[in-house]
Structure formats: structure tokens, C-alpha cells
Design a protein around this motif. Structure first.
Motif, PDB file in Angstrom:
ATOM      1  N   VAL A 146      26.390  50.053  34.979  1.00 19.82           N
ATOM      2  CA  VAL A 146      25.725  51.266  34.485  1.00 19.82           C
ATOM      3  C   VAL A 146      24.209  51.057  34.472  1.00 19.82           C
ATOM      4  O   VAL A 146      23.452  51.929  34.895  1.00 19.82           O
ATOM      5  CB  VAL A 146      26.254  51.647  33.080  1.00 19.82           C
ATOM      6  CG1 VAL A 146      25.383  52.704  32.424  1.00 19.82           C
ATOM      7  CG2 VAL A 146      27.697  52.128  33.178  1.00 19.82           C
ATOM      8  N   GLU A 147      23.763  49.894  33.973  1.00 25.44           N
ATOM      9  CA  GLU A 147      22.321  49.599  33.941  1.00 25.44           C
ATOM     10  C   GLU A 147      21.750  49.564  35.354  1.00 25.44           C
ATOM     11  O   GLU A 147      20.659  50.101  35.603  1.00 25.44           O
ATOM     12  CB  GLU A 147      22.070  48.264  33.245  1.00 25.44           C
ATOM     13  CG  GLU A 147      22.283  48.312  31.746  1.00 25.44           C
ATOM     14  CD  GLU A 147      22.244  46.933  31.103  1.00 25.44           C
ATOM     15  OE1 GLU A 147      21.915  45.931  31.783  1.00 25.44           O
ATOM     16  OE2 GLU A 147      22.559  46.849  29.904  1.00 25.44           O
ATOM     17  N   ASP A 148      22.480  48.928  36.279  1.00 27.80           N
ATOM     18  CA  ASP A 148      22.017  48.861  37.671  1.00 27.80           C
ATOM     19  C   ASP A 148      21.916  50.252  38.266  1.00 27.80           C
ATOM     20  O   ASP A 148      20.958  50.572  38.981  1.00 27.80           O
ATOM     21  CB  ASP A 148      22.945  47.979  38.518  1.00 27.80           C
ATOM     22  CG  ASP A 148      22.830  46.497  38.174  1.00 27.80           C
ATOM     23  OD1 ASP A 148      21.899  46.121  37.435  1.00 27.80           O
ATOM     24  OD2 ASP A 148      23.696  45.727  38.650  1.00 27.80           O
ATOM     25  N   ASP A 149      22.910  51.092  37.971  1.00 29.56           N
ATOM     26  CA  ASP A 149      22.905  52.458  38.496  1.00 29.56           C
ATOM     27  C   ASP A 149      21.739  53.253  37.902  1.00 29.56           C
ATOM     28  O   ASP A 149      21.052  53.988  38.621  1.00 29.56           O
ATOM     29  CB  ASP A 149      24.238  53.150  38.193  1.00 29.56           C
ATOM     30  CG  ASP A 149      24.403  54.438  38.965  1.00 29.56           C
ATOM     31  OD1 ASP A 149      24.129  54.431  40.191  1.00 29.56           O
ATOM     32  OD2 ASP A 149      24.791  55.452  38.353  1.00 29.56           O
ATOM     33  N   ALA A 150      21.505  53.101  36.623  1.00 22.54           N
ATOM     34  CA  ALA A 150      20.391  53.798  35.971  1.00 22.54           C
ATOM     35  C   ALA A 150      19.055  53.330  36.556  1.00 22.54           C
ATOM     36  O   ALA A 150      18.155  54.144  36.794  1.00 22.54           O
ATOM     37  CB  ALA A 150      20.422  53.563  34.462  1.00 22.54           C
ATOM     38  N   VAL A 153      18.695  54.940  39.990  1.00 25.70           N
ATOM     39  CA  VAL A 153      18.331  56.356  39.846  1.00 25.70           C
ATOM     40  C   VAL A 153      16.852  56.471  39.456  1.00 25.70           C
ATOM     41  O   VAL A 153      16.121  57.314  40.002  1.00 25.70           O
ATOM     42  CB  VAL A 153      19.246  57.060  38.813  1.00 25.70           C
ATOM     43  CG1 VAL A 153      18.705  58.418  38.427  1.00 25.70           C
ATOM     44  CG2 VAL A 153      20.667  57.180  39.368  1.00 25.70           C
ATOM     45  N   ALA A 154      16.403  55.623  38.550  1.00 24.48           N
ATOM     46  CA  ALA A 154      14.996  55.654  38.133  1.00 24.48           C
ATOM     47  C   ALA A 154      14.072  55.320  39.309  1.00 24.48           C
ATOM     48  O   ALA A 154      13.026  55.963  39.489  1.00 24.48           O
ATOM     49  CB  ALA A 154      14.765  54.690  36.979  1.00 24.48           C
ATOM     50  N   ARG A 155      14.472  54.315  40.108  1.00 25.47           N
ATOM     51  CA  ARG A 155      13.651  53.962  41.284  1.00 25.47           C
ATOM     52  C   ARG A 155      13.610  55.122  42.278  1.00 25.47           C
ATOM     53  O   ARG A 155      12.554  55.448  42.815  1.00 25.47           O
ATOM     54  CB  ARG A 155      14.223  52.719  41.980  1.00 25.47           C
ATOM     55  CG  ARG A 155      13.906  51.411  41.285  1.00 25.47           C
ATOM     56  CD  ARG A 155      14.269  50.205  42.133  1.00 25.47           C
ATOM     57  NE  ARG A 155      15.635  50.203  42.628  1.00 25.47           N
ATOM     58  CZ  ARG A 155      16.690  49.730  41.983  1.00 25.47           C
ATOM     59  NH1 ARG A 155      16.530  49.205  40.780  1.00 25.47           N
ATOM     60  NH2 ARG A 155      17.896  49.770  42.520  1.00 25.47           N
ATOM     61  N   GLU A 161       9.093  61.285  43.176  1.00 26.39           N
ATOM     62  CA  GLU A 161       7.881  61.801  42.535  1.00 26.39           C
ATOM     63  C   GLU A 161       6.630  61.331  43.273  1.00 26.39           C
ATOM     64  O   GLU A 161       5.668  62.087  43.442  1.00 26.39           O
ATOM     65  CB  GLU A 161       7.836  61.377  41.066  1.00 26.39           C
ATOM     66  CG  GLU A 161       8.843  62.123  40.195  1.00 26.39           C
ATOM     67  CD  GLU A 161       8.930  61.593  38.778  1.00 26.39           C
ATOM     68  OE1 GLU A 161       8.246  60.594  38.441  1.00 26.39           O
ATOM     69  OE2 GLU A 161       9.696  62.178  37.988  1.00 26.39           O
ATOM     70  N   ALA A 162       6.633  60.084  43.732  1.00 24.15           N
ATOM     71  CA  ALA A 162       5.488  59.558  44.488  1.00 24.15           C
ATOM     72  C   ALA A 162       5.326  60.308  45.806  1.00 24.15           C
ATOM     73  O   ALA A 162       4.204  60.641  46.216  1.00 24.15           O
ATOM     74  CB  ALA A 162       5.659  58.058  44.729  1.00 24.15           C
TER      75      ALA A 162
END
Length: 183
Positions: A146-150, A153-155, A161-162
Motif C-alpha cells: 500500500v505504501e509503495d502504491d501510494a 501515485v504521488a510520484r 503536475e510538473a
């Protein structure tokens, strides 16, 4: 609990008059454990060890009292001492498995449970501790996924956005260079 409450004052008296001081201290310590007076029980079992340094039962009882106090490092210390004192006893390993589970050290919990089971194959508590550790490993793996997936997604969101910001800056430069909005 009622039995222990009744036994405690009698055991305290016995300590003062008994010829077999070790047994009297052990009985008093057991009564204190039963009445949930864990620090006092530890004192009595330490007194036993002061007389009889190789008293495996006193070591195991100190581990048990610390377990009730949720002092997991002390449980590990005293259970290890009890295990060295009585290598054929499965209980210290069960206690170590619980302490390792509480500290979320799943592999050590499994190893301790396996050692307890090698000494007594039908140790239900050790089986329960082993299953708990296995579930802990599974939960950690799921949490990591879950942390890796989050993080992924954040990356991706940051990259998106960049890219949008870069497009916006190119548009502004183009408009500045051409003198307007292109219409």
C-alpha cells in the motif's frame, strides 16, 4: 483471584517463619502474581535467586510478571535465562515468542515458537504465537505494498503536475513572444 488474596498474607507470614525460605518465597511470589502485584512478585523471585541462583522457576516467574507489566525487553531477558537454566522447558520460548510479537520482530517470534514446539509439539500457545507472527509478516507485506502504491501515485501526480506547469510556462512564453492569445 480470591484464593490468591487469601493466600497472600499467609504466604507473607510463612516467609518469616519457614525453615525452607526458598519455597516460602516462591509461594509468596506466586500469591503476589495471582493478586496482580507484579513488582512485588518480582522482588520475591529475585530474593529466591539471591538464595538459589539457579532457580529456573523463579526466572520464569520474573519473565511472567514482566509480561504482565508489558516490559518486553525484560521478558526476553528473563525468559532467555530460564531457557538456559532449564533447556527442556518450552514455556520460556513461548514467552519469548510473545515478546518478539509485541515488538513486531516476526522472524524471531517464529523462531522462538518453533523452539517451543520442538520441545513440546502440542504447545497451543506457541502455535498461536507462530500464527500471530505469520499474520504480522503478511500485514507488513500488505502495508508495504500500500505504501509503495501510494508513493507511486504521488510520484505520478508530481510528474503530471510538473508537465502541466511546464506546458503552462511554454504557453506563457509563446503568448509573450507572439503578443497575445493566438486568436
Amino acid at each position: 483471584l480470591k484464593f490468591y488474596k487469601e493466600a497472600e498474607p499467609n504466604a507473607a507470614k510463612l516467609v518469616k517463619i519457614a525453615k525452607d525460605r526458598v519455597t516460602a518465597l516462591e509461594l509468596y511470589g506466586a500469591a503476589l502474581l495471582g493478586t496482580k502485584k507484579f513488582p512485588q512478585a518480582i522482588q520475591q523471585f529475585n530474593a529466591v535467586l539471591g538464595i538459589e541462583a539457579k532457580n529456573c522457576n523463579a526466572m520464569l516467574n520474573i519473565a511472567t510478571a514482566n509480561q504482565e507489566l508489558e516490559k518486553w525487553d525484560d521478558v526476553l531477558t528473563w525468559a532467555a535465562k530460564a531457557s538456559k537454566c532449564d533447556p527442556k522447558n518450552d514455556m520460556p520460548h513461548s514467552q519469548m515468542s510473545l515478546a518478539h510479537n509485541k515488538k513486531k520482530d516476526w522472524n524471531k517470534a517464529i523462531a522462538a515458537a518453533d523452539k517451543a514446539l520442538s520441545l513440546k509439539g502440542n504447545n497451543r500457545y506457541a502455535l498461536e504465537m507462530k500464527k500471530l507472527a505469520q499474520k504480522g509478516i503478511e500485514a507488513d507485506a500488505q502495508n508495504k505494498a500500500v505504501e509503495d502504491d501510494a508513493a507511486r501515485v504521488a510520484r505520478e501526480k508530481a510528474a503530471e503536475e510538473a508537465a502541466l506547469k511546464a506546458d503552462e510556462e511554454r504557453r506563457k512564453k509563446y503568448e509573450a513572444a507572439t503578443g497575445g492569445g493566438g486568436g
